[in-house]
Design a protein around this motif. Sequence first.
Motif, PDB file in Angstrom:
ATOM      1  N   PHE A 166      -5.917   7.967   9.616  1.00 15.50           N
ATOM      2  CA  PHE A 166      -6.463   6.671   9.217  1.00 15.50           C
ATOM      3  C   PHE A 166      -5.352   5.734   8.783  1.00 15.50           C
ATOM      4  O   PHE A 166      -5.286   4.580   9.223  1.00 15.50           O
ATOM      5  N   TRP A 167      -4.478   6.204   7.871  1.00 17.35           N
ATOM      6  CA  TRP A 167      -3.443   5.313   7.359  1.00 17.35           C
ATOM      7  C   TRP A 167      -2.430   4.948   8.429  1.00 17.35           C
ATOM      8  O   TRP A 167      -1.883   3.831   8.428  1.00 17.35           O
ATOM      9  N   ASP A 168      -2.202   5.843   9.373  1.00 19.65           N
ATOM     10  CA  ASP A 168      -1.324   5.511  10.486  1.00 19.65           C
ATOM     11  C   ASP A 168      -1.947   4.411  11.344  1.00 19.65           C
ATOM     12  O   ASP A 168      -1.275   3.441  11.723  1.00 19.65           O
ATOM     13  N   SER A 169      -3.260   4.526  11.626  1.00 18.97           N
ATOM     14  CA  SER A 169      -3.934   3.483  12.418  1.00 18.97           C
ATOM     15  C   SER A 169      -4.023   2.180  11.634  1.00 18.97           C
ATOM     16  O   SER A 169      -3.907   1.092  12.208  1.00 18.97           O
ATOM     17  N   PHE A 170      -4.204   2.268  10.311  1.00 14.00           N
ATOM     18  CA  PHE A 170      -4.251   1.056   9.500  1.00 14.00           C
ATOM     19  C   PHE A 170      -2.908   0.343   9.512  1.00 14.00           C
ATOM     20  O   PHE A 170      -2.834  -0.886   9.622  1.00 14.00           O
ATOM     21  N   ASN A 171      -1.821   1.098   9.387  1.00 13.21           N
ATOM     22  CA  ASN A 171      -0.494   0.492   9.411  1.00 13.21           C
ATOM     23  C   ASN A 171      -0.232  -0.226  10.727  1.00 13.21           C
ATOM     24  O   ASN A 171       0.383  -1.294  10.762  1.00 13.21           O
TER      25      ASN A 171
END
Length: 307
Positions: A261-266
């Motif tokens: 999730f945080w990778d896609s958010f970044n």
Amino acid sequence: MKLAKSYIPVFLAFAMVAIISCERNFDIVLKDNQPQLIVEAYINNELPLYNYVILGRSQNYYDPGFENLPVTGATVTITEGTLLANNSYQWNAASKKQLKEARLPQFGNVLLPGVYFDTTLATNQANALMGTPGKHYLLEIETGGKRHTSITAVLLPLTIDSLTSGYHFIDEDEDTTQTKARLTVHFKDPDTIGNTQLYYWRTYNTGDNFGWGALGTNRFTPNTDDLVNGQYMHLTHSNGFVLNDSVNYYMVNVERKVYNFWDSFNKARQNAGPFSTPVKLQSTISGENVIGCFSGFSVSTKTIIIR
């Protein structure tokens, strides 16, 4: 203590349109997007004040602002449980905590709309909601007649062997040039594939801000062990740290779905607008018209004076 400017949910619902044309002109009609519930939720094993849930509602595509509208009056609970051998969960009903919008002394007794805490923080912080390594947690949200859920794990923490500073350079982006150093974390990656980490730090500049999003972080280089499984790691961050500053460093071990999730958010936050390459957020929240992440953070901490 002050809040970061974006204490309201940091996520945005992206309406993406991909149009490719070489010979013709097209009239593009952008329809109103369906408002979504935006969830930013955390459970960790070290910082009770940093176990919280933020709820927001995405706005219409044409609205001039980009901030989400806080969602108030929701019913929010977190329950601790165990993952059984058959991959089902055994939830401990006695552990269920209801999180509420509250006036906490840590924030000058100011009510933060859409931000939900364990209210025990106001009277007995030692008994407030805290994650336990090895346990799983169920987030349940009821708002607007709809129910949303998510499950996350607080993994076993990874030990930080040491922090060192070095690789000095002159920061020419500052108004007045100054010497800075880079920080290196030293740790042993477990001999199991699939370990993923996020990295946060608190410095003089971030010391008065609240929330995971307000801490310093190398947002664009979260780490996985796909190529370095079981090796001893020396990870140097590209960020510059002011000499003689005291840095509280947090290495956070997370599940792969939280990392995703945080990778896609970044990647999405770097997106140049609705006509650029679409990025799909890897949401971990179940329910109708909802997006976001319930992040189980297994935190290891260490402090260093930058030299």
